[in-house]
Write a protein that holds these residues in place. Structure first.
Motif, PDB file in Angstrom:
ATOM      1  N   GLY A 244     -29.227 -32.697 -11.932  1.00 49.81           N
ATOM      2  CA  GLY A 244     -29.203 -31.682 -10.820  1.00 49.81           C
ATOM      3  C   GLY A 244     -28.915 -30.300 -11.723  1.00 49.81           C
ATOM      4  O   GLY A 244     -27.943 -29.976 -12.223  1.00 49.81           O
ATOM      5  N   GLY A 245     -29.846 -29.192 -11.015  1.00 51.71           N
ATOM      6  CA  GLY A 245     -29.193 -27.898 -11.677  1.00 51.71           C
ATOM      7  C   GLY A 245     -29.103 -27.065 -10.768  1.00 51.71           C
ATOM      8  O   GLY A 245     -28.971 -27.405  -9.290  1.00 51.71           O
ATOM      9  N   LEU A 246     -28.761 -25.753 -11.005  1.00 52.25           N
ATOM     10  CA  LEU A 246     -28.299 -24.608 -10.057  1.00 52.25           C
ATOM     11  C   LEU A 246     -29.226 -24.207  -8.830  1.00 52.25           C
ATOM     12  O   LEU A 246     -28.896 -24.127  -7.812  1.00 52.25           O
ATOM     13  N   THR A 247     -30.626 -24.519  -9.192  1.00 51.91           N
ATOM     14  CA  THR A 247     -31.627 -24.349  -8.000  1.00 51.91           C
ATOM     15  C   THR A 247     -31.600 -25.416  -7.026  1.00 51.91           C
ATOM     16  O   THR A 247     -31.819 -25.161  -6.017  1.00 51.91           O
ATOM     17  N   CYS A 248     -31.251 -26.463  -7.639  1.00 47.11           N
ATOM     18  CA  CYS A 248     -31.523 -27.910  -6.806  1.00 47.11           C
ATOM     19  C   CYS A 248     -30.448 -27.716  -5.715  1.00 47.11           C
ATOM     20  O   CYS A 248     -30.736 -28.597  -4.576  1.00 47.11           O
ATOM     21  N   LEU A 249     -29.429 -27.130  -5.684  1.00 45.68           N
ATOM     22  CA  LEU A 249     -28.282 -27.169  -4.712  1.00 45.68           C
ATOM     23  C   LEU A 249     -28.325 -26.163  -3.650  1.00 45.68           C
ATOM     24  O   LEU A 249     -27.467 -26.027  -2.601  1.00 45.68           O
ATOM     25  N   SER A 250     -29.489 -25.503  -3.581  1.00 49.50           N
ATOM     26  CA  SER A 250     -29.409 -24.484  -2.299  1.00 49.50           C
ATOM     27  C   SER A 250     -31.062 -24.224  -1.932  1.00 49.50           C
ATOM     28  O   SER A 250     -32.092 -24.442  -2.485  1.00 49.50           O
ATOM     29  N   LEU A 251     -31.063 -23.901  -0.658  1.00 51.73           N
ATOM     30  CA  LEU A 251     -32.316 -23.436  -0.185  1.00 51.73           C
ATOM     31  C   LEU A 251     -32.100 -22.094   0.194  1.00 51.73           C
ATOM     32  O   LEU A 251     -31.216 -21.456   1.001  1.00 51.73           O
ATOM     33  N   ARG A 252     -32.842 -20.989  -0.542  1.00 54.77           N
ATOM     34  CA  ARG A 252     -32.591 -19.560  -0.572  1.00 54.77           C
ATOM     35  C   ARG A 252     -33.584 -18.814   0.423  1.00 54.77           C
ATOM     36  O   ARG A 252     -34.650 -18.967  -0.143  1.00 54.77           O
ATOM     37  N   ILE A 253     -33.392 -18.327   1.487  1.00 57.63           N
ATOM     38  CA  ILE A 253     -34.235 -17.824   2.341  1.00 57.63           C
ATOM     39  C   ILE A 253     -34.545 -16.392   2.143  1.00 57.63           C
ATOM     40  O   ILE A 253     -33.525 -15.527   2.182  1.00 57.63           O
ATOM     41  N   PRO A 254     -35.723 -15.791   2.039  1.00 59.58           N
ATOM     42  CA  PRO A 254     -35.974 -14.436   1.942  1.00 59.58           C
ATOM     43  C   PRO A 254     -35.765 -13.541   3.195  1.00 59.58           C
ATOM     44  O   PRO A 254     -35.762 -14.162   4.147  1.00 59.58           O
ATOM     45  N   VAL A 255     -35.270 -12.400   2.875  1.00 65.23           N
ATOM     46  CA  VAL A 255     -34.531 -11.775   3.890  1.00 65.23           C
ATOM     47  C   VAL A 255     -35.600 -11.444   5.080  1.00 65.23           C
ATOM     48  O   VAL A 255     -35.335 -11.347   6.318  1.00 65.23           O
TER      49      VAL A 255
END
Length: 259
Positions: A244-255
């Motif tokens: 697992g990497g850094l991106t795997c750990l989150s869903l990042r929602i555009p503002v």
């Protein structure tokens, strides 16, 4: 800009998840502390963080990025490619309803992991890996096209997910390693080269002018700083053990689409 981020705490059976790393068994308590540091890094970048409870049914469920794709215009629920992860995607729907009025779904024989989806401005590269099949890529492309986005596929031959090996930063600049350094798909862009000894650090995240990178990868950190990026380091040893990497750990929602 990213304002809202969704994460899920690691489950107690985190060590039972899928891995090919051969780096040993992760320590659960240490993973929890590292996850907390990850959340703090997101907050330093100006994000509001929604923290979901651990889901003990799914050892890999902390890798929440794989179950959905989030854009300004819609959220798309994926269909994880690994058998043990099927069902994870259902648990994110109600959470995403807090941010989206329109949620799309893949269906039928599609398989697709969010870790295979690399966004470059309004174009989406879809990694065709062991976790994402042609039908998944086809259905995702059709959904993205409906919202005015474009998409194309990229073969992933040697690593788990597309974003394991290459990440878009900004201004036509990527950071990559291995099979993506001289890949024809990215030949017209600047690609910051991550050497094989620090390959894990290619998976980093640009959030609101900061790049979150895994700790203890000095060459990659130096390359990013030399390229003009501000960095925030986070210890990721226990997640690296589980592929697992850094991106795997989150869903990042555009503002633009957050409420």
């Amino acid at each position: 800009m990213i304002k809202n981020v969704i994460v899920r705490k690691p489950s107690k059976n985190f060590a039972d998840g899928i891995t090919t790393s051969n780096l040993g068994k992760p320590n659960y308590e240490k993973a929890l502390k590292q996850h907390e540091q990850y959340i703090e890094a997101l907050k330093k970048c100006g994000c509001n963080v929604t923290i979901l409870d651990a889901d003990e049914r799914y050892p890999d469920s902390t890798f929440v990025e794989d179950v959905a794709i989030v854009t300004e215009k819609c959220a798309i629920i994926t269909k994880p490619g690994a058998q043990s992860r099927k069902g994870e995607e259902k648990e994110i729907i109600d959470v995403l309803k807090k941010f989206y009025n329109n949620i799309e779904f893949l269906s039928g024989n599609a398989c697709l992991d969010g870790g295979d989806i690399l966004r470059f401005e309004n174009h989406f590269y879809i990694g065709q890996s062991k976790r994402t099949n042609a039908e998944g890529a086809k259905q995702l492309t059709e959904i993205l096209n409906k919202y005015g986005y474009t998409a194309s596929t990229v073969p992933v031959k040697k690593i788990l997910h597309l974003k394991t090996g290459i990440i878009y930063l900004k201004e036509n600049t990527f950071i990559g390693t291995g099979e993506f350094i001289d890949n024809d798909t990215f030949k017209d862009f600047t690609v910051i080269n991550v050497d094989s000894k620090e390959a894990y650090s290619a998976n980093c995240i640009l959030i609101n002018d900061n790049v979150i990178i895994p700790k203890n990868f000095p060459n990659s950190k130096k390359a990013l700083i030399n390229a003009g990026y501000k960095t925030i380091e986070v210890e990721m040893s226990e997640f690296e053990k589980m592929d697992g990497g850094l991106t795997c750990l989150s869903l990042r929602i555009p503002v633009d689409n957050s409420k």
